[in-house]
Enzyme design. Structure first.
Site, short mmCIF file in Angstrom:
data_model
loop_
_atom_site.label_atom_id
_atom_site.label_comp_id
_atom_site.label_asym_id
_atom_site.label_seq_id
_atom_site.Cartn_x
_atom_site.Cartn_y
_atom_site.Cartn_z
N ASN A 112 -0.91 3.74 -5.85
CA ASN A 112 -1.19 5.17 -5.75
C ASN A 112 -0.57 6.00 -6.87
O ASN A 112 -0.04 7.09 -6.64
CB ASN A 112 -0.76 5.70 -4.37
CG ASN A 112 -1.95 5.94 -3.46
OD1 ASN A 112 -2.98 6.47 -3.90
ND2 ASN A 112 -1.83 5.55 -2.20
N ASP A 120 -2.28 -1.31 -4.07
CA ASP A 120 -2.61 0.07 -4.40
C ASP A 120 -1.29 0.84 -4.47
O ASP A 120 -0.71 1.18 -3.45
CB ASP A 120 -3.53 0.64 -3.31
CG ASP A 120 -3.86 2.11 -3.53
OD1 ASP A 120 -3.38 2.70 -4.53
OD2 ASP A 120 -4.58 2.69 -2.69
N TYR A 166 0.88 -1.17 0.00
CA TYR A 166 0.00 0.00 0.00
C TYR A 166 0.92 1.22 0.00
O TYR A 166 1.45 1.62 1.03
CB TYR A 166 -0.91 -0.04 1.23
CG TYR A 166 -1.81 1.16 1.38
CD1 TYR A 166 -2.41 1.77 0.27
CD2 TYR A 166 -2.10 1.69 2.64
CE1 TYR A 166 -3.24 2.88 0.42
CE2 TYR A 166 -2.93 2.79 2.79
CZ TYR A 166 -3.49 3.38 1.68
OH TYR A 166 -4.31 4.48 1.83
#
Length: 249
Positions: free
Chosen positions: A146, A144, A105
């Site tokens: 980002n 993720d 993450y």
């Protein structure tokens, strides 16, 4: 083998929105979750036949990654082994016979890009970590990340040029990762397909499909012939992200 990755934006919340049914429908061998926002005692559901590995943040109710695996791993490690990165529950690495799997993450650069400088350090350290693992066996990075890498990965490119997740700095770091010998599997199998994995809760963004592709399976070039396909399951709800999956021979 099938691996599913999903930023659940709070595991307890996603479980109330049909997570269990979605996982039973997808039938993965390995499940990688990001932003679980809970500790062991608060885990709402552990699928039958899976071992669980959780890396939680020092700050309660923040971040956190979790791996459920029905295949017994050789080894599991938490974090990058770098203190400044390892207090927010952002990385789990699971070693199997033929590859390393990293559930990540990636830190958001935040509004006003207040964390962009830190994000650049993170990107360099993650890439170095992956290259070090790769000396032993191929690497799969999922989660993720980002970043929407190119204009095809975001609905409104022009108006988001200095938005966190679409800055040229973040996009260039993703390019550096690919240039270091890794492949974005969804784009490899679906070079021109416009599909997103995250939508804002504002302005009916999901209803209008005004989204971003922020979730990825990235693999070592040496492993690409073992990959059958890479999917984005935007028909599945339960979070502001949808799950993605990777099919492996």
């Amino acid at each position: 083998m099938k691996i599913v990755s999903w930023n659940v934006a709070g595991y307890r919340s996603a479980h109330k929105k049909g997570f269990e049914e979605s996982i039973k429908e997808l039938k993965p061998d390995i499940i990688c979750l990001q932003e679980v926002k809970c500790i062991e005692e608060e885990i709402p559901y552990i699928p039958d036949g899976y071992d669980m590995y959780l890396n939680k943040a020092d700050k309660k109710g923040y971040s956190g990654v979790l791996v459920f695996t029905s295949i017994k791993p050789i080894n599991v490690t938490y974090g990058l082994g770098i203190d400044k990165h390892d207090h927010e529950g952002r990385v789990i690495t699971v070693e199997y016979d033929n590859f390393y799997l990293i559930c990540a993450y990636v830190p958001n650069s935040k509004k006003e890009l207040e964390r962009l400088d830190y994000r650049m350090i993170w990107e360099d350290d993650m890439r170095s970590y992956m290259k070090e693992l790769e000396k032993s066996k191929p690497v799969i990075l999922c989660g993720d990340l980002n970043v929407a890498h190119t204009e095809i990965d975001i609905k409104n490119a022009k108006s988001n040029e200095r938005s966190a997740g679409f800055t040229i700095e973040e996009r260039n770091k993703f390019t550096e990762l690919l240039n270091a010998g890794f492949i974005d599997t969804f784009r490899y199998f679906h070079p021109d397909e416009i599909k997103y994995s995250w939508w804002s809760y504002l302005f009916k963004a999901r209803e209008k499909n005004a989204g971003w592709r922020l979730d990825y399976f990235v693999v070592s070039e040496s492993f690409i012939n073992n990959i059958v396909d890479s999917h984005i399951h935007n028909e599945i709800f339960g979070s502001d992200h949808c799950p993605i999956s990777l099919d492996i021979k």
